[in-house]
Write a protein that holds these residues in place. Structure first.
Motif, mmCIF file in Angstrom:
data_model
loop_
_atom_site.group_PDB
_atom_site.id
_atom_site.type_symbol
_atom_site.label_atom_id
_atom_site.label_comp_id
_atom_site.label_asym_id
_atom_site.label_seq_id
_atom_site.Cartn_x
_atom_site.Cartn_y
_atom_site.Cartn_z
ATOM 1 N N ARG A 1 42.367 64.528 40.637
ATOM 2 C CA ARG A 1 41.014 64.099 40.994
ATOM 3 C C ARG A 1 40.497 64.800 42.250
ATOM 4 O O ARG A 1 39.311 65.107 42.356
ATOM 5 N N VAL A 2 41.406 65.073 43.216
ATOM 6 C CA VAL A 2 41.009 65.829 44.418
ATOM 7 C C VAL A 2 40.605 67.242 44.013
ATOM 8 O O VAL A 2 39.584 67.775 44.478
ATOM 9 N N VAL A 3 41.381 67.868 43.116
ATOM 10 C CA VAL A 3 41.055 69.213 42.648
ATOM 11 C C VAL A 3 39.738 69.190 41.872
ATOM 12 O O VAL A 3 38.898 70.090 42.021
ATOM 13 N N GLU A 4 39.524 68.180 41.058
ATOM 14 C CA GLU A 4 38.270 68.030 40.304
ATOM 15 C C GLU A 4 37.089 67.903 41.261
ATOM 16 O O GLU A 4 36.039 68.508 41.056
ATOM 17 N N THR A 5 37.255 67.145 42.330
ATOM 18 C CA THR A 5 36.194 66.985 43.329
ATOM 19 C C THR A 5 35.880 68.324 43.997
ATOM 20 O O THR A 5 34.711 68.663 44.198
ATOM 21 N N SER A 6 36.914 69.106 44.312
ATOM 22 C CA SER A 6 36.677 70.418 44.931
ATOM 23 C C SER A 6 36.024 71.378 43.944
ATOM 24 O O SER A 6 35.224 72.222 44.324
ATOM 25 N N ARG A 7 36.341 71.250 42.653
ATOM 26 C CA ARG A 7 35.743 72.118 41.638
ATOM 27 C C ARG A 7 34.251 71.837 41.505
ATOM 28 O O ARG A 7 33.443 72.753 41.356
ATOM 29 N N VAL A 8 33.852 70.565 41.597
ATOM 30 C CA VAL A 8 32.440 70.191 41.526
ATOM 31 C C VAL A 8 31.667 70.855 42.665
ATOM 32 O O VAL A 8 30.526 71.270 42.495
ATOM 33 N N LEU A 9 32.299 70.976 43.838
ATOM 34 C CA LEU A 9 31.652 71.598 44.998
ATOM 35 C C LEU A 9 31.810 73.117 45.008
ATOM 36 O O LEU A 9 31.432 73.778 45.968
ATOM 37 N N GLU A 10 32.403 73.671 43.946
ATOM 38 C CA GLU A 10 32.551 75.107 43.745
ATOM 39 C C GLU A 10 33.408 75.792 44.803
ATOM 40 O O GLU A 10 33.068 76.867 45.291
#
Length: 167
Positions: free
Chosen positions: A137-146
């Protein structure tokens, strides 16, 4: 007035010469000033990983030290961005879903502070006991912020092949 004898004048002159010179504090202050600046510059370095008492990182045999990047630390109790608590791990676990909203807000704020997208690399430091779902989920959050690169920190150990050859 009586004039002093030769012997009395010689004694006075020798007493004046015997006085110890005063301590020169200017050069001593210069040394301490340089020492203070040196310690301030080296103490503000952010390159150190968290203490082993706070969390246990997984082991790695990588030879290169990590770069200075934006750091997300996932401890047993909370998620922190550069030492500032963003969310409690218990709340994040109970919340479910993909993006961790408090983390997204903090990372977006940190990105807005960096000029021209220079800081598009993120380093995740997670305790060994943290569930994979939280890390995902942390990685997913960082992916959303590109964020272009996401690195994972680990404790450096020597290469097992080298250890076997040394025995």
């Amino acid at each position: 007035m009586k004039s002093l004898s030769r012997r009395a004048r010689r004694i006075q002159r020798n007493q004046r010469l015997r006085k110890s010179p005063g301590l020169n504090l200017v050069s001593l202050m210069d040394i301490f000033t340089i020492l203070v600046f040196f310690l301030l510059v080296n103490a503000s370095s952010d390159s150190e990983l968290p203490s082993q008492k706070v969390m246990k990182l997984p082991d790695s045999t990588a030879e290169q030290p990590p770069e200075e990047t934006l750091r997300v630390l996932i401890s047993r109790e909370a998620i922190l961005v550069h030492g500032q608590s963003v969310a409690k791990l218990e709340e994040v676990t109970n919340e479910g879903g993909g993006v961790i909203e408090p983390l997204r807000e903090e990372l977006a704020y940190r990105l807005s502070l960096s000029a021209g997208g220079e800081n598009d690399t993120l380093t995740v430091l997670a305790d060994q006991s943290v569930p994979y779902e939280i890390i995902r989920r942390v990685v997913e959050t960082s992916r959303v912020l590109e964020f272009r690169q996401v690195a994972f920190a680990a404790s450096q150990i020597s290469d097992p092949a080298e250890e076997a050859s040394q025995l």
